[in-house]
Enzyme design. Structure first.
Site, mmCIF file in Angstrom:
data_model
loop_
_atom_site.group_PDB
_atom_site.id
_atom_site.type_symbol
_atom_site.label_atom_id
_atom_site.label_comp_id
_atom_site.label_asym_id
_atom_site.label_seq_id
_atom_site.Cartn_x
_atom_site.Cartn_y
_atom_site.Cartn_z
ATOM 1 N N ASP A 120 -15.264 0.110 4.372
ATOM 2 C CA ASP A 120 -14.882 -0.842 5.403
ATOM 3 C C ASP A 120 -16.058 -1.032 6.364
ATOM 4 O O ASP A 120 -16.466 -0.098 7.056
ATOM 5 C CB ASP A 120 -13.658 -0.317 6.155
ATOM 6 C CG ASP A 120 -13.066 -1.350 7.095
ATOM 7 O OD1 ASP A 120 -13.765 -2.324 7.439
ATOM 8 O OD2 ASP A 120 -11.902 -1.183 7.489
ATOM 9 N N GLU A 130 0.821 -1.209 0.000
ATOM 10 C CA GLU A 130 0.000 0.000 0.000
ATOM 11 C C GLU A 130 0.857 1.263 0.000
ATOM 12 O O GLU A 130 0.503 2.259 -0.650
ATOM 13 C CB GLU A 130 -0.930 -0.007 1.212
ATOM 14 C CG GLU A 130 -1.972 1.099 1.205
ATOM 15 C CD GLU A 130 -3.056 0.853 2.233
ATOM 16 O OE1 GLU A 130 -4.092 0.267 1.867
ATOM 17 O OE2 GLU A 130 -2.856 1.240 3.398
#
Length: 295
Positions: free
Chosen positions: A273, A250
């Site tokens: 999320d 990431e």
């Protein structure tokens, strides 16, 4: 008229047809941002970057205009996913079932499903640092793009398997280089973004710099642009290994988008999320994942 001259005339006519098709397709590709993107409809969120790339939120795009454009182009979209880990089979089943229902409905879609079973073969002894999942997947995806994917699709998305499509993921997401805004960090102070800060790392972004924090669960674009990212990522990992560093996928992704600005950004609606309650800005969750569940 002899046969040789006849053949030349046929070839000339065929060439003219190809030229005409090229210019017709070239004209089809011309779609102005203002034709389909209406940022003023969402004054509650950031809808454009400093480099004038659109940030796609529900309510900002005209799907009808986009559908007309991309149907004329007769596009094919690829969706690559890497199934690995203890719960890979469960995740993959849910992922594919939801993708069949919501991903680019009405368009030709090719699924590219990669697994890590080859790592268990006794005659394969990969270097230790290739055993990290993202490295294995990206190296494999890059090889597949080079060998065949680039000739099969116009656009390609690479997505993590532990996600579920909940609503339409359509052509509003297409572009040369597409980044996903991180669901958590979008709503946080930019000074606290968890970039790689060690200056000797290839993923390093100095303090005081950076635009957004991008999530690693999705990246999209043309196959060529995805391949460019993969090559830079792998080179960055090699650089870090040589320097005794081990930054995350990431963070390398964020460094790449810092240097190579994405042409389109997707709002957190496209990768929400489920561990967090959605704020008022999240009106329509397109793709969901649960960060508390691990592969």
């Amino acid at each position: 008229m002899n046969s040789k001259r006849m053949l030349l005339l046929v070839l000339f006519a065929f060439s003219l047809m190809l030229v005409e098709r090229y210019f017709r397709n070239h004209q089809v590709e011309e779609l102005r941002l203002s034709d389909w993107f209406h940022p003023r409809k969402r004054p509650d969120v950031i809808t454009k970057t400093d480099w004038l790339a659109p940030i796609v939120w529900e309510g900002t795009f005209d799907r009808q205009v986009l559908e007309k454009h991309y149907r004329r182009r007769n596009i094919t979209v690829g969706l690559a996913v890497f199934a690995t880990g203890r719960f890979a089979e469960e995740y993959l089943r849910l992922f594919l079932h939801s993708a069949n229902k919501h991903f680019m409905t009405g368009y030709r879609v090719i699924f590219y499903i990669m697994v890590d079973a080859f790592l268990q073969l006794p005659d394969i002894q990969p270097k230790r640092w290739w055993l990290e999942g993202s490295l294995v997947y990206m190296k494999s995806l890059g090889e597949h793009i080079t060998s065949h994917i680039q000739d099969e699709v116009d656009f390609l998305f690479s997505m993590a398997v532990n996600q579920v499509f909940q609503n339409e993921f359509g052509v509003e997401t297409l572009g040369p280089l597409v980044a996903q805004l991180h669901a958590w960090w979008y709503f946080r102070n930019t000074k606290n973004f968890p970039y790689e800060r060690r200056p000797t790392s290839a993923a390093s972004i100095p303090f005081g710099q950076g635009d957004f924090y991008y999530g690693s669960l999705m990246v999209g674009g043309t196959p060529r642009n995805i391949l460019d990212f993969i090559e830079e990522y792998l080179n960055g990992v090699i650089h870090d290994i040589k320097n005794g560093l081990n930054s995350t996928y990431e963070k390398h992704l964020n460094k790449y988008f810092y240097l190579n600005k994405p042409t389109k950004l997707l709002s957190p609606e496209y990768s929400w999320d489920l561990a967090f309650s959605p704020p008022p800005q999240i009106q329509y969750v397109k793709v969901a994942h649960d960060s508390h569940r691990k592969l």
